[in-house]
Each structure stands twice: as structure tokens, then as C-alpha cells.
Design an enzyme around this catalytic site. Structure first.
Site, short mmCIF file in Angstrom:
data_model
loop_
_atom_site.label_atom_id
_atom_site.label_comp_id
_atom_site.label_asym_id
_atom_site.label_seq_id
_atom_site.Cartn_x
_atom_site.Cartn_y
_atom_site.Cartn_z
N HIS A 257 -0.03 8.12 3.43
CA HIS A 257 1.30 7.76 3.94
C HIS A 257 2.32 8.68 3.29
CE1 HIS A 257 -0.27 4.12 5.73
NE2 HIS A 257 -0.70 3.69 4.58
N ASN B 274 1.66 -4.04 7.96
CA ASN B 274 2.26 -4.40 6.66
C ASN B 274 3.12 -3.28 6.10
OD1 ASN B 274 1.15 -7.08 6.28
ND2 ASN B 274 -0.83 -6.04 6.20
N ALA C 182 0.81 -1.23 0.00
CA ALA C 182 0.00 0.00 0.00
C ALA C 182 0.84 1.28 0.00
CB ALA C 182 -0.93 -0.02 1.20
N1 LIG Z 1 1.43 -5.65 1.98
C1 LIG Z 1 0.48 -4.74 2.15
O1 LIG Z 1 0.69 -3.53 2.01
C2 LIG Z 1 -0.92 -5.19 2.49
C3 LIG Z 1 -2.00 -4.33 2.30
C4 LIG Z 1 -3.27 -4.79 2.60
C5 LIG Z 1 -3.44 -6.07 3.12
N2 LIG Z 1 -2.36 -6.86 3.33
C6 LIG Z 1 -2.48 -8.21 3.91
O2 LIG Z 1 -2.81 -9.15 2.89
C7 LIG Z 1 -3.62 -10.19 3.45
C8 LIG Z 1 -4.90 -10.31 2.61
O3 LIG Z 1 -5.62 -9.08 2.63
P1 LIG Z 1 -7.14 -9.01 2.11
O4 LIG Z 1 -7.55 -7.61 2.16
O5 LIG Z 1 -7.27 -9.80 0.87
O6 LIG Z 1 -7.87 -9.81 3.31
P2 LIG Z 1 -9.32 -10.46 3.30
O7 LIG Z 1 -9.72 -10.56 4.73
O8 LIG Z 1 -10.21 -9.75 2.34
O9 LIG Z 1 -9.05 -11.93 2.74
C9 LIG Z 1 -8.25 -12.88 3.40
C10 LIG Z 1 -8.72 -14.26 2.96
O10 LIG Z 1 -7.79 -15.23 3.45
C11 LIG Z 1 -8.49 -16.27 4.13
N3 LIG Z 1 -7.60 -16.76 5.19
C12 LIG Z 1 -7.21 -16.12 6.30
N4 LIG Z 1 -6.34 -16.87 6.99
C13 LIG Z 1 -6.17 -18.02 6.30
C14 LIG Z 1 -5.37 -19.18 6.50
N5 LIG Z 1 -4.60 -19.31 7.58
N6 LIG Z 1 -5.44 -20.16 5.56
C15 LIG Z 1 -6.25 -20.04 4.48
N7 LIG Z 1 -7.03 -18.97 4.24
C16 LIG Z 1 -6.98 -17.96 5.14
C17 LIG Z 1 -9.79 -15.63 4.63
O11 LIG Z 1 -10.82 -16.61 4.77
C18 LIG Z 1 -10.10 -14.63 3.53
O12 LIG Z 1 -10.88 -15.18 2.49
C19 LIG Z 1 -3.90 -9.79 4.90
O13 LIG Z 1 -3.01 -10.47 5.77
C20 LIG Z 1 -3.60 -8.30 4.93
O14 LIG Z 1 -3.15 -7.85 6.20
C21 LIG Z 1 -1.12 -6.47 2.99
#
Ligand SMILES: NC(=O)c1ccc[n+]([C@@H]2O[C@H](COP(=O)([O-])OP(=O)(O)OC[C@H]3O[C@@H](n4cnc5c(N)ncnc54)[C@H](O)[C@@H]3O)[C@@H](O)[C@H]2O)c1
Length: 270
Positions: free
Chosen positions: A221, A191, A123
């Protein structure tokens, strides 16, 4: 053609899968997995070419690269299996890498299995300049995060210090510390803090300021880097993903851009 397996079918996972399905990424989506069957089904319904839904072990076997976009726990659960299986790994839940042992284990496994670990910029903007700057010497990395009061509601720092985010009339700094402290105080920033710290000068030295501003609606940010090269400032105003308001649209786009970079012959940017 690159074979991709996706773990996590939420906001980011669905967007990546749809980008492969539409041909925006020149790759084959071989398998998906989510602990929620409903999320897998909803995603499958939106795809023209449907991948199989398989358990992680099978998914890893049938992919060249596995994309984790599930949760920090999922990085610990599946990351090493991916690399030990000789496959590349992309990590979106980069906050998991604050665990130094997990980070070391993943990097060592990648080295011994001749694999790569990809961490998209997520992000934030400015990781490219920070990586270049690090080749010389960096004196300072600072990120100022500016949020609407709603975005700070329920953060441990606000509760512990009894701060009402709605009590501010104008932009006000409420936190000033290092990335390690910031992640405990505002876990929603984990993150961003992790990517910036890993690309730059680490969790202890990366400075974090958090501001509340009742007049803004987007997550902002501002990153400031100073070093031998000079200095730069990067500012991003993020629009949330429509599937998950806690996730910025740019995070999913950065994963798609990284996958495109892996598959395309012309490599632009650091
Ligand atoms: N790198 C970045 O800048 C950044 C930015 C936003 C989100 N993220 C991270 O990316 C990840 C996904 O974000 P999102 O918005 O798609 O989340 P989301 O909640 O929309 O989707 C996550 C999905 O993963 C599944 N899930 C969770 N834990 C699991 C596991 N242990 N095994 C299998 N499935 C599992 C959930 O059921 C859900 O469908 C999160 O951890 C979030 O913190 C990172």
C-alpha cells in the site's frame, strides 16, 4: 488493571489475547467470545491464564474495554451494547463504519456515555501523519494498492470486467476511482479504505488505484497525502498473518500497540 474482553477469536483476536497473556500489554483478559466454540477452545489452549468464555452481554459487563475483531456484522450486533453499557470499544472491522447511520449511532452513544471508540491503524502506515495534516487543510489523499494476481482473483471488479489477473506480465493499473467505488469493486480492501477515509477526507474524496504485479508476493500500500503542511508518501509491504492469509500481520500488531498506548503512561505518536 484494565479489563479487556475480546469478541472474535480468529487471527487478530488470538494474537491480542496472547499479547495480554504474555504480559506485553499490562491488562487482564477477562472474557472472550466467538460464534465458533472451536475457535474459543483452540485459543484457550494456547493461554497460560484462561479467561472465561461468555456471551457478549456478560463479557461487556465484566470488561472496561471490548475489542471487536470478528466481522463487520459483529460491529452492528454488539457495538452499541458495549457503548450503551458505559464501556470503551475497539473496532478492527472498520469497514462496518462505511454505514453512516451505524457510525453516527456509535459516536453519539460514546458521547452520551462518556466512552471512547478506538480504531487502530490496521494494515497501513501513515494514519499518524494524516491526522496531523487534517488539523490544517488536506488537498489530496491517494492510496495505491499493489497486489499479486492471486490477491485479485475473484474480486467483483475483475469478474464484471472479465479481467484475468494472470494475463499481466508487468505492474499494471487496473482500477482508478474513489474509496466508495473501490470498496464495491475490491471488498478485500474495505478496512484499509475505511480507515484512510475516516482519518482523512472521506470516502468520496479519497482516491484509490489498484495495480496488479506478477513479480511481487506481498500486499503493498502506497499512501500519498498533500495539503497545507506539504506532502508525504508512506509505503508498506505487508506480510500476511500465519493464521489468516487475508489478514496482514501488522493489523494485529496495530491493535496490540493501541491497547499498549491506552495502558501506558508515556504516549508517543499522534
Ligand atoms: N483494520 C484492518 O486493517 C484490518 C486488517 C485485517 C483484518 N481486519 C478485520 O478484522 C476482523 C478479524 O480479522 P481476522 O483476520 O482475525 O479474521 P478471522 O476470520 O481469522 O477471525 C474472525 C473470528 O471472528 C468470529 N466471528 C465472525 N463473526 C462473528 C460474530 N458476528 N460474532 C462472533 N464471532 C464472530 C469467527 O468465527 C472467527 O473466529 C475481520 O473483520 C477483518 O476484516 C481489519
Amino acid at each position: 488493571m484494565l479489563k479487556i474482553g475480546v469478541i472474535g477469536c480468529g487471527a487478530i483476536g488470538a494474537q491480542i489475547c496472547r499479547a495480554i497473556d504474555s504480559g506485553a500489554i499490562n491488562a487482564k483478559l477477562t472474557a472472550i467470545y466467538d460464534r465458533s466454540d472451536k475457535h474459543c477452545e483452540m485459543l484457550l489452549e494456547s493461554l497460560k491464564i484462561r479467561p472465561v468464555v461468555s456471551l457478549p452481554a456478560e463479557l461487556i459487563k465484566n470488561a472496561d474495554i471490548v475489542v471487536e475483531c470478528a466481522s463487520q456484522a459483529a460491529v452492528g450486533e454488539h457495538g452499541l451494547c458495549v457503548l450503551n453499557g458505559g464501556k470503551d470499544l475497539m473496532i478492527m472491522s472498520v469497514g462496518a463504519l462505511m454505514d453512516q447511520k451505524l457510525l453516527d449511532d456509535l459516536v453519539n452513544s460514546a458521547k452520551s456515555n462518556n466512552c471512547k471508540i478506538y480504531i487502530p491503524s490496521g494494515a497501513i502506515s501513515g494514519i499518524d501523519g494524516l491526522r496531523s495534516a487534517k488539523i490544517a487543510s488536506i488537498d489530496r489523499v491517494e492510496i495505491s494498492t499493489i497486489k499479486n494476481p492471486k490477491g485479485l482473483e475473484g474480486a467483483p471488479f475483475m469478474i464484471e470486467n472479465n479481467i484475468d489477473p494472470y494475463s499481466f506480465q508487468k505492474k499494471t493499473m487496473i482500477f482508478n476511482g474513489n474509496a466508495k467505488e473501490a470498496v464495491k469493486a475490491f471488498p478485500a480492501n474495505v478496512n484499509v479504505a475505511a480507515s484512510l477515509s475516516l482519518a482523512g477526507i472521506g470516502f468520496e474524496k479519497t482516491r484509490v488505484k489498484v495495480f496488479v504485479d506478477p513479480k511481487i508476493s506481498r500486499n503493498i500500500h502506497e499512501i500519498r497525502v498533500e495539503g497545507d503542511f506539504g506532502n508525504f508518501t508512506s509505503r508498506i509491504e505487508n506480510i500476511p498473518s500465519k493464521d489468516n492469509p487475508r489478514t496482514s500481520l501488522l493489523a494485529a500488531l496495530s491493535a496490540i500497540a493501541t491497547l499498549k498506548k491506552i495502558t501506558e503512561p508515556l504516549q508517543i505518536g499522534t
